[in-house]
Design an enzyme around this catalytic site. Structure first.
Site, mmCIF file in Angstrom:
data_model
loop_
_atom_site.group_PDB
_atom_site.id
_atom_site.type_symbol
_atom_site.label_atom_id
_atom_site.label_comp_id
_atom_site.label_asym_id
_atom_site.label_seq_id
_atom_site.Cartn_x
_atom_site.Cartn_y
_atom_site.Cartn_z
ATOM 1 N N LYS A 23 31.301 8.142 -73.463
ATOM 2 C CA LYS A 23 31.728 6.739 -73.426
ATOM 3 C C LYS A 23 33.255 6.703 -73.403
ATOM 4 O O LYS A 23 33.893 7.303 -74.270
ATOM 5 C CB LYS A 23 31.255 5.989 -74.689
ATOM 6 C CG LYS A 23 29.786 5.703 -74.739
ATOM 7 C CD LYS A 23 29.449 4.854 -75.976
ATOM 8 C CE LYS A 23 27.991 4.924 -76.320
ATOM 9 N NZ LYS A 23 27.080 4.394 -75.288
ATOM 10 N N PHE A 76 35.899 11.396 -80.417
ATOM 11 C CA PHE A 76 34.835 11.705 -81.392
ATOM 12 C C PHE A 76 33.713 12.422 -80.652
ATOM 13 O O PHE A 76 33.375 12.031 -79.530
ATOM 14 C CB PHE A 76 34.249 10.415 -81.978
ATOM 15 C CG PHE A 76 35.028 9.773 -83.085
ATOM 16 C CD1 PHE A 76 36.326 10.145 -83.394
ATOM 17 C CD2 PHE A 76 34.448 8.759 -83.855
ATOM 18 C CE1 PHE A 76 37.041 9.531 -84.432
ATOM 19 C CE2 PHE A 76 35.138 8.141 -84.884
ATOM 20 C CZ PHE A 76 36.433 8.528 -85.169
ATOM 21 N N MET A 120 39.948 6.854 -76.271
ATOM 22 C CA MET A 120 39.073 6.722 -77.433
ATOM 23 C C MET A 120 37.647 7.076 -77.098
ATOM 24 O O MET A 120 36.732 6.331 -77.393
ATOM 25 C CB MET A 120 39.124 5.273 -77.906
ATOM 26 C CG MET A 120 40.505 4.862 -78.331
ATOM 27 S SD MET A 120 40.614 3.079 -78.343
ATOM 28 C CE MET A 120 40.335 2.750 -76.597
ATOM 29 N N PRO A 121 37.486 8.246 -76.436
ATOM 30 C CA PRO A 121 36.121 8.564 -75.985
ATOM 31 C C PRO A 121 35.197 8.911 -77.147
ATOM 32 O O PRO A 121 35.630 9.379 -78.194
ATOM 33 C CB PRO A 121 36.332 9.784 -75.086
ATOM 34 C CG PRO A 121 37.796 9.820 -74.782
ATOM 35 C CD PRO A 121 38.469 9.219 -75.975
ATOM 36 N N ILE A 122 33.931 8.646 -76.907
ATOM 37 C CA ILE A 122 32.868 9.099 -77.803
ATOM 38 C C ILE A 122 31.926 9.943 -76.958
ATOM 39 O O ILE A 122 31.418 9.481 -75.935
ATOM 40 C CB ILE A 122 32.074 7.915 -78.396
ATOM 41 C CG1 ILE A 122 32.990 7.010 -79.226
ATOM 42 C CG2 ILE A 122 30.916 8.429 -79.265
ATOM 43 C CD1 ILE A 122 32.312 5.709 -79.681
#
Lengths: 78, 78, 78, 78, 78, 78
Positions: free
Chosen positions: C7, B48, B1-3
């Site tokens: 992140k 994202f 679920m990287p941003i």
């Protein structure tokens, strides 16, 4: 290798101004880069600074948009 | 679920351009999402990406606004 | 002068690992810096990358902490 | 002293709107400040909220710009 | 109502130190808050500062983890 | 596709606690995701939330580290 991000509302610092001026931005960049050199010995050319100007209606404080919060605070002080 | 957040100055990558193009943005999004799939096995649809374009006068390096820093560097190399 | 922030959740990419490894981090740094060189012609030494590892319970998706969301998704697929 | 940053795409929440309205922003500011008061007992006037509106072409999901990703998802559901 | 975020690597500013000290952090907070008062007339109590300390292996520059980049630079200067 | 980042000081919300609990984090994630659904009609599964817990000495307000600022405020109210 510091990265500094400064977020401020998009408004002038004096009557007749509607935004932060290029000169003020240059002073912020110079001042905070120098601070990192003085306190942590970071070379000037290893510091990045990014200034974000945020529309007044996009900034909240006290559960209210910034302008409404300021008006509330000003009224309380009377 | 990287941003992933990519901040770049708002300027063109070639003469006659004044901003990052939609095609270049699509390539950044594709490339960094693929990188997270390749290195950390993150599915494409859990990544994202947000690209921030920052005005030149809002970016500081070397204690100076970006354009002044580049001019200084170019002068030093002569 | 790009700044990239990635992140990811603090977890391993394979059984027996509990975190992103230094090698994986180096691959992310190399890959995204190269991407900015390829797409926007940004010199490698003008790109900063910061990787944030976020505890699983500090990451939310679908209105739930990440682990609960994954369990829900896995159950739906059965 | 919480700081909340909410990033959304710059688009309307209903037909005929092209952006988040000032009323919607005020509701987001009020709601999230109240949430921090309810859950963590943070006084309203110690919470800052900043809303970032991001152009559609600057947002990536699934390795694609947001609009292309939505179109792909919509096609898959048919 | 400025928000300042300062990201630095987690390392000491002098031999024998492995991290930024509380005193150095207090100087950064004081200095940058004063800078915003001096340049933009922002009251001290409307400025928030957050310092992020980033592990060396999580920071990239020049396409390399920070330590490798520094070693490369030092070697080039010889 | 909202991304929400919540930064709070690393401290407990009640005597005897030294940090935000997993239950409180889950409430923050649920509450802010629901808020984005209610106000902007964003589906729950398109919202990412990241909570950052910041050490007290890394947070500044009023030109002081947070604890010193709180002590100052408390003294002023007497």
């Amino acid at each position: 290798m510091p990265i500094v991000n400064i977020k401020v509302t998009r408004e002038g610092s004096a009557p007749g101004r509607s935004a932060v001026t290029a000169e003020e931005k240059a002073l912020l960049i110079k001042g905070v880069s120098q601070l990192l050199l003085d306190v942590l010995h970071k070379p000037l050319d290893s510091t990045f600074v990014v200034i974000d100007e945020v529309e007044m209606e996009n900034w909240g404080w006290g559960g209210l948009p910034a302008e409404a919060f300021r008006a509330q605070r000003a009224a309380e002080k009377k």
